[in-house]
Write a protein that holds these residues in place. Structure first.
Motif, PDB file in Angstrom:
ATOM      1  N   ILE A 136       0.849  -1.194   0.000  1.00  0.00           N
ATOM      2  CA  ILE A 136       0.000   0.000   0.000  1.00  0.00           C
ATOM      3  C   ILE A 136       0.884   1.243   0.000  1.00  0.00           C
ATOM      4  N   THR A 137       0.596   2.171  -0.910  1.00  0.00           N
ATOM      5  CA  THR A 137       1.363   3.416  -0.993  1.00  0.00           C
ATOM      6  C   THR A 137       0.523   4.640  -0.621  1.00  0.00           C
ATOM      7  N   GLU A 138      -0.799   4.500  -0.682  1.00  0.00           N
ATOM      8  CA  GLU A 138      -1.676   5.622  -0.321  1.00  0.00           C
ATOM      9  C   GLU A 138      -2.871   5.108   0.467  1.00  0.00           C
ATOM     10  N   ILE A 139      -3.110   5.746   1.599  1.00  0.00           N
ATOM     11  CA  ILE A 139      -4.304   5.461   2.388  1.00  0.00           C
ATOM     12  C   ILE A 139      -5.244   6.648   2.250  1.00  0.00           C
ATOM     13  N   ILE A 140      -6.444   6.370   1.772  1.00  0.00           N
ATOM     14  CA  ILE A 140      -7.451   7.408   1.572  1.00  0.00           C
ATOM     15  C   ILE A 140      -8.512   7.278   2.656  1.00  0.00           C
ATOM     16  N   PHE A 141      -8.706   8.336   3.419  1.00  0.00           N
ATOM     17  CA  PHE A 141      -9.735   8.322   4.455  1.00  0.00           C
ATOM     18  C   PHE A 141     -11.051   8.812   3.870  1.00  0.00           C
ATOM     19  N   ALA A 142     -12.071   7.945   3.940  1.00  0.00           N
ATOM     20  CA  ALA A 142     -13.414   8.314   3.494  1.00  0.00           C
ATOM     21  C   ALA A 142     -14.351   8.183   4.696  1.00  0.00           C
ATOM     22  N   LEU A 143     -13.944   8.826   5.787  1.00  0.00           N
ATOM     23  CA  LEU A 143     -14.724   8.801   7.027  1.00  0.00           C
ATOM     24  C   LEU A 143     -15.620  10.033   7.094  1.00  0.00           C
ATOM     25  N   PRO A 144     -16.682   9.985   7.911  1.00  0.00           N
ATOM     26  CA  PRO A 144     -17.564  11.148   8.027  1.00  0.00           C
ATOM     27  C   PRO A 144     -16.801  12.405   8.440  1.00  0.00           C
ATOM     28  N   ASN A 145     -17.212  13.531   7.910  1.00  0.00           N
ATOM     29  CA  ASN A 145     -16.576  14.813   8.233  1.00  0.00           C
ATOM     30  C   ASN A 145     -17.156  15.357   9.533  1.00  0.00           C
ATOM     31  N   THR A 146     -16.904  14.603  10.616  1.00  0.00           N
ATOM     32  CA  THR A 146     -17.394  14.955  11.946  1.00  0.00           C
ATOM     33  C   THR A 146     -16.229  14.937  12.925  1.00  0.00           C
ATOM     34  N   VAL A 147     -16.479  15.373  14.146  1.00  0.00           N
ATOM     35  CA  VAL A 147     -15.434  15.346  15.176  1.00  0.00           C
ATOM     36  C   VAL A 147     -14.948  13.916  15.393  1.00  0.00           C
ATOM     37  N   GLU A 148     -15.890  12.969  15.469  1.00  0.00           N
ATOM     38  CA  GLU A 148     -15.527  11.567  15.673  1.00  0.00           C
ATOM     39  C   GLU A 148     -14.727  11.029  14.486  1.00  0.00           C
ATOM     40  N   GLY A 149     -15.148  11.418  13.272  1.00  0.00           N
ATOM     41  CA  GLY A 149     -14.447  10.977  12.076  1.00  0.00           C
ATOM     42  C   GLY A 149     -13.015  11.481  12.028  1.00  0.00           C
ATOM     43  N   LYS A 150     -12.842  12.766  12.350  1.00  0.00           N
ATOM     44  CA  LYS A 150     -11.496  13.357  12.343  1.00  0.00           C
ATOM     45  C   LYS A 150     -10.622  12.776  13.454  1.00  0.00           C
ATOM     46  N   THR A 151     -11.215  12.550  14.616  1.00  0.00           N
ATOM     47  CA  THR A 151     -10.470  11.955  15.731  1.00  0.00           C
ATOM     48  C   THR A 151      -9.978  10.568  15.350  1.00  0.00           C
ATOM     49  N   THR A 152     -10.857   9.783  14.738  1.00  0.00           N
ATOM     50  CA  THR A 152     -10.499   8.433  14.308  1.00  0.00           C
ATOM     51  C   THR A 152      -9.399   8.486  13.249  1.00  0.00           C
ATOM     52  N   GLN A 153      -9.537   9.399  12.311  1.00  0.00           N
ATOM     53  CA  GLN A 153      -8.546   9.560  11.241  1.00  0.00           C
ATOM     54  C   GLN A 153      -7.170   9.883  11.812  1.00  0.00           C
ATOM     55  N   HIS A 154      -7.102  10.828  12.733  1.00  0.00           N
ATOM     56  CA  HIS A 154      -5.821  11.218  13.326  1.00  0.00           C
ATOM     57  C   HIS A 154      -5.218  10.079  14.153  1.00  0.00           C
ATOM     58  N   TYR A 155      -6.067   9.332  14.827  1.00  0.00           N
ATOM     59  CA  TYR A 155      -5.559   8.201  15.623  1.00  0.00           C
ATOM     60  C   TYR A 155      -4.937   7.151  14.706  1.00  0.00           C
ATOM     61  N   ILE A 156      -5.627   6.811  13.635  1.00  0.00           N
ATOM     62  CA  ILE A 156      -5.102   5.808  12.705  1.00  0.00           C
ATOM     63  C   ILE A 156      -3.789   6.286  12.091  1.00  0.00           C
ATOM     64  N   MET A 157      -3.731   7.554  11.703  1.00  0.00           N
ATOM     65  CA  MET A 157      -2.497   8.099  11.127  1.00  0.00           C
ATOM     66  C   MET A 157      -1.351   7.995  12.117  1.00  0.00           C
ATOM     67  N   SER A 158      -1.620   8.272  13.384  1.00  0.00           N
ATOM     68  CA  SER A 158      -0.547   8.224  14.393  1.00  0.00           C
ATOM     69  C   SER A 158      -0.061   6.793  14.609  1.00  0.00           C
ATOM     70  N   THR A 159      -0.963   5.821  14.529  1.00  0.00           N
ATOM     71  CA  THR A 159      -0.555   4.432  14.732  1.00  0.00           C
ATOM     72  C   THR A 159       0.199   3.875  13.525  1.00  0.00           C
ATOM     73  N   LEU A 160       0.020   4.505  12.360  1.00  0.00           N
ATOM     74  CA  LEU A 160       0.676   4.025  11.141  1.00  0.00           C
ATOM     75  C   LEU A 160       1.876   4.873  10.736  1.00  0.00           C
ATOM     76  N   SER A 161       2.283   5.760  11.621  1.00  0.00           N
ATOM     77  CA  SER A 161       3.372   6.689  11.284  1.00  0.00           C
ATOM     78  C   SER A 161       4.671   5.978  10.925  1.00  0.00           C
ATOM     79  N   GLY A 162       4.894   4.792  11.448  1.00  0.00           N
ATOM     80  CA  GLY A 162       6.128   4.069  11.141  1.00  0.00           C
ATOM     81  C   GLY A 162       5.902   2.854  10.270  1.00  0.00           C
ATOM     82  N   ALA A 163       4.790   2.848   9.536  1.00  0.00           N
ATOM     83  CA  ALA A 163       4.417   1.657   8.757  1.00  0.00           C
ATOM     84  C   ALA A 163       4.944   1.669   7.336  1.00  0.00           C
ATOM     85  N   GLY A 164       5.979   2.446   7.070  1.00  0.00           N
ATOM     86  CA  GLY A 164       6.549   2.462   5.731  1.00  0.00           C
ATOM     87  C   GLY A 164       6.273   3.752   4.994  1.00  0.00           C
TER      88      GLY A 164
END
Length: 199
Positions: A136-164
Motif C-alpha cells: 500500500i502506498t496511499e491510504i485514503i480516508f473516506a470517514l464522516p466529516n465529523t469530530v468523531e471521524g477526524k479523531t479516528t482519522q488522526h488516531y489511525i495516522m498516528s498508529t501508522l506513522s512508522g508503517a513504511g
C-alpha cells in the motif's frame, strides 16, 4: 396484542431507521401477505446469518467464510490504494459511484468517548500488515466529516506513522461538515475523490 406479533414488531423496530411505527408496518405487511414473502425473508435471513461473515482482511461481508472477499481477491484492485471507511454501506456507496478502484478497509465504527468506542473496538490492528503485504502506498480516508471521524482519522495516522512509505489523503471539497457518504450523490463523490488532499 398477540405476544408473538408484539415480539416481531419490537425486533423490526430495533433495526436502524425503522422505529416502532415502521416495525409495526413491516410486521403486519409480512403477516398479512399471501405470497410467501414472510417465509422467504425468514429463510434468506437465516441463510445470511449462517453463511456470511466479515472478510478477515478488510471487514467486507462475504459468503466465503474465512476466505478473502471479492475485493481482496481481485488482483486488478491491488494498485497501492487503500480506502478506509466506517462500514459496509460506505463501500456500497463508493462502488455505486465507481470513483474508487483500489481496496477497502472497514473499521466498523468511529472513536467516541461519549459512546464508549475505544481503539480496541475498531478493526485497525491488521492495518500495518496489510500495508506491508499488499504494498500500500496511499491510504485514503473516506470517514464522516465529523469530530468523531477526524479523531479516528488522526488516531489511525498516528498508529501508522512508522508503517513504511505511505501517504495519507482525505476526501476534498463536496463533503460538508458533519456529512456522511450515504447522503452524497455520485457527482459530489467523484469531485471529492478526484480532489482529495494530502494530509
Amino acid at each position: 396484542m398477540n405476544p408473538k406479533i408484539e415480539k416481531l414488531i419490537k425486533l423490526f423496530a430495533k433495526l436502524p431507521r425503522v422505529g416502532s411505527r415502521g416495525g409495526q408496518r413491516i410486521a403486519l405487511a409480512l403477516l398479512q401477505d399471501k405470497t410467501g414473502r414472510g417465509a422467504a425473508l425468514a429463510s434468506a435471513i437465516m441463510d445470511a446469518v449462517e453463511n456470511i461473515a466479515p472478510c478477515p482482511r478488510c471487514g467486507v461481508l462475504t459468503d466465503n467464510g474465512a476466505h478473502a472477499c471479492e475485493f481482496c481477491r481481485d488482483t486488478a484492485r491491488q494498485n497501492g490504494q487503500l480506502c478506509i471507511v466506517r462500514d459496509l454501506s460506505d463501500v456500497w456507496v463508493l462502488e455505486k459511484s465507481s470513483v474508487f478502484h483500489g481496496r477497502y478497509h472497514i473499521i466498523g465504527g468511529l472513536l467516541s468517548g461519549a459512546s464508549g468506542v475505544l481503539p480496541q473496538d475498531l478493526n485497525i490492528a491488521n492495518l500495518p500488515t496489510r500495508i506491508s503485504d499488499e504494498k500500500i502506498t496511499e491510504i485514503i480516508f473516506a470517514l464522516p466529516n465529523t469530530v468523531e471521524g477526524k479523531t479516528t482519522q488522526h488516531y489511525i495516522m498516528s498508529t501508522l506513522s512508522g508503517a513504511g512509505d505511505v501517504t495519507f489523503s482525505e476526501l476534498a471539497s463536496g463533503v460538508p461538515l458533519g456529512g456522511d457518504l450515504d447522503y452524497l450523490d455520485d457527482g459530489t463523490l467523484t469531485l471529492a475523490f478526484g480532489g482529495r488532499k494530502s494530509l
